[in-house]
Design a protein around this motif. Sequence first.
Motif, PDB file in Angstrom:
ATOM      1  N   GLY A 199     -33.140  47.401 -14.777  1.00 48.02           N
ATOM      2  CA  GLY A 199     -31.940  46.801 -15.344  1.00 48.02           C
ATOM      3  C   GLY A 199     -30.708  46.913 -14.485  1.00 48.02           C
ATOM      4  O   GLY A 199     -29.621  46.498 -14.904  1.00 48.02           O
ATOM      5  N   VAL A 200     -30.819  47.463 -13.273  1.00 46.97           N
ATOM      6  CA  VAL A 200     -29.661  47.553 -12.386  1.00 46.97           C
ATOM      7  C   VAL A 200     -29.086  46.156 -12.168  1.00 46.97           C
ATOM      8  O   VAL A 200     -29.809  45.183 -12.001  1.00 46.97           O
ATOM      9  N   ARG A 201     -27.746  46.061 -12.170  1.00 50.53           N
ATOM     10  CA  ARG A 201     -27.090  44.762 -11.960  1.00 50.53           C
ATOM     11  C   ARG A 201     -26.340  44.689 -10.634  1.00 50.53           C
ATOM     12  O   ARG A 201     -26.092  43.604 -10.134  1.00 50.53           O
ATOM     13  N   THR A 202     -25.943  45.850 -10.098  1.00 57.02           N
ATOM     14  CA  THR A 202     -25.215  45.842  -8.825  1.00 57.02           C
ATOM     15  C   THR A 202     -25.703  46.993  -7.955  1.00 57.02           C
ATOM     16  O   THR A 202     -25.845  48.119  -8.433  1.00 57.02           O
ATOM     17  N   ILE A 203     -25.957  46.700  -6.682  1.00 57.11           N
ATOM     18  CA  ILE A 203     -26.322  47.723  -5.703  1.00 57.11           C
ATOM     19  C   ILE A 203     -25.278  47.682  -4.588  1.00 57.11           C
ATOM     20  O   ILE A 203     -25.008  46.625  -4.015  1.00 57.11           O
ATOM     21  N   VAL A 204     -24.675  48.827  -4.303  1.00 55.89           N
ATOM     22  CA  VAL A 204     -23.587  48.923  -3.337  1.00 55.89           C
ATOM     23  C   VAL A 204     -24.097  49.657  -2.100  1.00 55.89           C
ATOM     24  O   VAL A 204     -24.622  50.770  -2.204  1.00 55.89           O
TER      25      VAL A 204
ATOM     26  N   VAL B 187     -23.937  44.354  -2.802  1.00 55.20           N
ATOM     27  CA  VAL B 187     -22.582  44.333  -2.247  1.00 55.20           C
ATOM     28  C   VAL B 187     -22.530  45.228  -1.017  1.00 55.20           C
ATOM     29  O   VAL B 187     -23.017  46.363  -1.035  1.00 55.20           O
ATOM     30  N   GLY B 188     -21.935  44.727   0.059  1.00 48.38           N
ATOM     31  CA  GLY B 188     -21.759  45.529   1.263  1.00 48.38           C
ATOM     32  C   GLY B 188     -20.397  46.186   1.291  1.00 48.38           C
ATOM     33  O   GLY B 188     -19.427  45.661   0.732  1.00 48.38           O
ATOM     34  N   VAL B 189     -20.312  47.341   1.966  1.00 49.20           N
ATOM     35  CA  VAL B 189     -19.039  48.052   2.135  1.00 49.20           C
ATOM     36  C   VAL B 189     -18.909  48.481   3.591  1.00 49.20           C
ATOM     37  O   VAL B 189     -19.810  49.111   4.138  1.00 49.20           O
ATOM     38  N   GLN B 190     -17.771  48.135   4.196  1.00 49.63           N
ATOM     39  CA  GLN B 190     -17.497  48.538   5.565  1.00 49.63           C
ATOM     40  C   GLN B 190     -16.211  49.351   5.640  1.00 49.63           C
ATOM     41  O   GLN B 190     -15.300  49.185   4.812  1.00 49.63           O
ATOM     42  N   ALA B 191     -16.134  50.226   6.623  1.00 47.63           N
ATOM     43  CA  ALA B 191     -14.875  50.903   6.919  1.00 47.63           C
ATOM     44  C   ALA B 191     -13.895  49.868   7.440  1.00 47.63           C
ATOM     45  O   ALA B 191     -14.245  49.039   8.295  1.00 47.63           O
ATOM     46  N   ALA B 192     -12.666  49.888   6.941  1.00 48.96           N
ATOM     47  CA  ALA B 192     -11.679  48.886   7.337  1.00 48.96           C
ATOM     48  C   ALA B 192     -11.463  48.870   8.847  1.00 48.96           C
ATOM     49  O   ALA B 192     -11.236  47.805   9.434  1.00 48.96           O
ATOM     50  N   GLY B 193     -11.556  50.031   9.485  1.00 45.79           N
ATOM     51  CA  GLY B 193     -11.352  50.108  10.926  1.00 45.79           C
ATOM     52  C   GLY B 193     -12.532  49.667  11.750  1.00 45.79           C
ATOM     53  O   GLY B 193     -12.480  49.703  12.987  1.00 45.79           O
ATOM     54  N   ALA B 194     -13.620  49.250  11.096  1.00 47.70           N
ATOM     55  CA  ALA B 194     -14.810  48.796  11.826  1.00 47.70           C
ATOM     56  C   ALA B 194     -15.474  47.625  11.108  1.00 47.70           C
ATOM     57  O   ALA B 194     -16.681  47.429  11.226  1.00 47.70           O
TER      58      ALA B 194
ATOM     59  N   HIS C 250     -27.782  36.245   1.142  1.00 43.09           N
ATOM     60  CA  HIS C 250     -28.000  37.057  -0.053  1.00 43.09           C
ATOM     61  C   HIS C 250     -26.787  37.830  -0.556  1.00 43.09           C
ATOM     62  O   HIS C 250     -26.787  38.276  -1.710  1.00 43.09           O
ATOM     63  N   VAL C 251     -25.776  38.037   0.266  1.00 38.04           N
ATOM     64  CA  VAL C 251     -24.669  38.923  -0.099  1.00 38.04           C
ATOM     65  C   VAL C 251     -23.399  38.098  -0.302  1.00 38.04           C
ATOM     66  O   VAL C 251     -22.943  37.409   0.614  1.00 38.04           O
ATOM     67  N   LYS C 252     -22.840  38.187  -1.492  1.00 45.24           N
ATOM     68  CA  LYS C 252     -21.652  37.403  -1.830  1.00 45.24           C
ATOM     69  C   LYS C 252     -20.354  38.175  -1.648  1.00 45.24           C
ATOM     70  O   LYS C 252     -19.291  37.577  -1.538  1.00 45.24           O
ATOM     71  N   GLU C 253     -20.421  39.501  -1.625  1.00 46.07           N
ATOM     72  CA  GLU C 253     -19.199  40.305  -1.537  1.00 46.07           C
ATOM     73  C   GLU C 253     -19.324  41.346  -0.428  1.00 46.07           C
ATOM     74  O   GLU C 253     -20.362  42.008  -0.317  1.00 46.07           O
ATOM     75  N   MET C 254     -18.257  41.470   0.378  1.00 46.00           N
ATOM     76  CA  MET C 254     -18.175  42.518   1.387  1.00 46.00           C
ATOM     77  C   MET C 254     -16.835  43.217   1.211  1.00 46.00           C
ATOM     78  O   MET C 254     -15.771  42.623   1.418  1.00 46.00           O
ATOM     79  N   HIS C 255     -16.862  44.469   0.788  1.00 42.87           N
ATOM     80  CA  HIS C 255     -15.639  45.235   0.566  1.00 42.87           C
ATOM     81  C   HIS C 255     -15.315  46.061   1.811  1.00 42.87           C
ATOM     82  O   HIS C 255     -16.209  46.432   2.578  1.00 42.87           O
ATOM     83  N   THR C 256     -14.039  46.362   2.005  1.00 42.68           N
ATOM     84  CA  THR C 256     -13.625  47.280   3.063  1.00 42.68           C
ATOM     85  C   THR C 256     -12.849  48.431   2.436  1.00 42.68           C
ATOM     86  O   THR C 256     -12.143  48.250   1.441  1.00 42.68           O
TER      87      THR C 256
ATOM     88  N   PRO D  75     -12.876  50.086  -9.261  1.00 37.22           N
ATOM     89  CA  PRO D  75     -14.013  50.317 -10.173  1.00 37.22           C
ATOM     90  C   PRO D  75     -14.343  49.129 -11.055  1.00 37.22           C
ATOM     91  O   PRO D  75     -15.495  48.969 -11.478  1.00 37.22           O
ATOM     92  N   GLY D  76     -13.373  48.283 -11.324  1.00 39.11           N
ATOM     93  CA  GLY D  76     -13.635  47.141 -12.191  1.00 39.11           C
ATOM     94  C   GLY D  76     -14.362  45.997 -11.513  1.00 39.11           C
ATOM     95  O   GLY D  76     -14.688  45.000 -12.168  1.00 39.11           O
ATOM     96  N   ALA D  77     -14.626  46.135 -10.218  1.00 34.86           N
ATOM     97  CA  ALA D  77     -15.240  45.030  -9.466  1.00 34.86           C
ATOM     98  C   ALA D  77     -16.753  44.997  -9.568  1.00 34.86           C
ATOM     99  O   ALA D  77     -17.373  44.055  -9.074  1.00 34.86           O
ATOM    100  N   PHE D  78     -17.362  45.988 -10.224  1.00 34.01           N
ATOM    101  CA  PHE D  78     -18.810  46.127 -10.178  1.00 34.01           C
ATOM    102  C   PHE D  78     -19.414  46.100 -11.580  1.00 34.01           C
ATOM    103  O   PHE D  78     -19.081  46.929 -12.426  1.00 34.01           O
ATOM    104  N   GLU D  79     -20.322  45.159 -11.782  1.00 32.58           N
ATOM    105  CA  GLU D  79     -21.032  45.080 -13.054  1.00 32.58           C
ATOM    106  C   GLU D  79     -22.105  46.165 -13.109  1.00 32.58           C
ATOM    107  O   GLU D  79     -22.850  46.370 -12.155  1.00 32.58           O
ATOM    108  N   GLY D  80     -22.169  46.862 -14.235  1.00 32.64           N
ATOM    109  CA  GLY D  80     -23.150  47.933 -14.371  1.00 32.64           C
ATOM    110  C   GLY D  80     -24.408  47.468 -15.078  1.00 32.64           C
ATOM    111  O   GLY D  80     -24.430  46.399 -15.690  1.00 32.64           O
ATOM    112  N   PRO D  81     -25.451  48.279 -14.984  1.00 35.16           N
ATOM    113  CA  PRO D  81     -25.549  49.534 -14.224  1.00 35.16           C
ATOM    114  C   PRO D  81     -25.424  49.306 -12.707  1.00 35.16           C
ATOM    115  O   PRO D  81     -25.871  48.301 -12.183  1.00 35.16           O
TER     116      PRO D  81
END
Length: 404
Positions: A172-177, A203-210, A251-257, A293-299
């Motif tokens: 039932g997971v809806r978001t994987i970060v 969802v991908g996450v990168q360091a803002a400096g890289a 496959h990836v719609k969101e990339m956060h920094t 925290p509000g950007a991610f649908e749970g679980p």
Amino acid sequence: MSTIAFDLTEFQRAAEVVAAVAHRTPVEASTTLGRLVGAPVWLKAENLQRTGSFKIRGAYLRMSRLSEAEKARGVVAASAGNHAQGVALAARELGIAATIFMPADAALPKVAATRQYGAEVVLVGENLTHCLDAATEEVARSGRVLIHPYDHPDIVAGQGTIGLEILEQVPGVRTIVVPTGGGGLLAGVAAAVHAVDPGVAVVGVQAAGAAAYPESLAQGHPVLRADVHTMADGIAVPMPGEVPFRLIAEHVKEMHTVSEELLSRAVLHMVERAKLVVEPSGAAGVAALIQDPGAFEGPVVVVLSGGNVDPLVLLRIIRHGLAAAGRYLQMRVIVQDAPGSLAALLRRLAASGGNVVSVEHSRTATGLAVDEVEISVELETKGPEHCETVLDALRQHGYTVRHP
């Protein structure tokens, strides 16, 4: 470069191979992050994987598929640390000679661990790009096989086995970060998960400096980032790989920094609340949850991609995290140059409930009168409100406070 179809069958085959060396790492519920997000949050603890990161998965799959002639020639790799250890262990398990090029300032524990797994380590250059250049030259000279840290189909497929485990462990997971550097982990997880359930957001996450991916995705092709500066050396990659980029674009719609302050806060949070040692790159997903925290649908499942951090660096990061979280107050206080002035200041700080970490006494600071002394104080507090309470109390008692 070999080509594979990134379908469910391929990832299942990869999982069968990877199971020979990799742990099925646990997922741990995080009640504190869950309260923050307003939905269940789980931590996929690849920091507890063999070699301390997910890298053994892709490295072993890639090397297990080499021909006997290629295995006999040996392999070469370039890495800041985690890929180095993954290649070294995979090489030992498969009986392959390995030479690893690492930056000259690579963390000593990572260098030592790579050597202990049996690989030859060559320190060269300042960053991953320099190491890749050296590894490529070695391949041309010796005929060894380059085991790229992220830009190969087998590497991507091996990392994707994490996605299959998550689907089984958290129905039932809806978001994987996912922390993201060159993109092998994110691409593999996204493709594997979507082969089973296309409705899960990865969802991908990168360091803002890289962060090389935002501009690359906007341009439609990998773009070299001119400057890379981050404490998260595991994801300090200046340019996406061709193979992962294609999958991530699909496959990836969101990339956060995330900022350096958020990375350090996330490392601190993992130590304090989850009782897990996670390196800055491995904590990038947690930083993204703290940031928005509000950007991610749970679980939600957050991949903790690695835990290989130099203890001395960890001390600095925790201190940085305390400051970023408003729990570490640095200030300069002007007092009269008279006996008992320092003792009086310390009594006042004690009465405020702060814990003094260090004190420095200066009579020569710029702007001081002849009868004044500047006291530099570092103080542990209970949070931002407590910091303001301490500062207000000092000012109310007549102290001149310079903050920060």
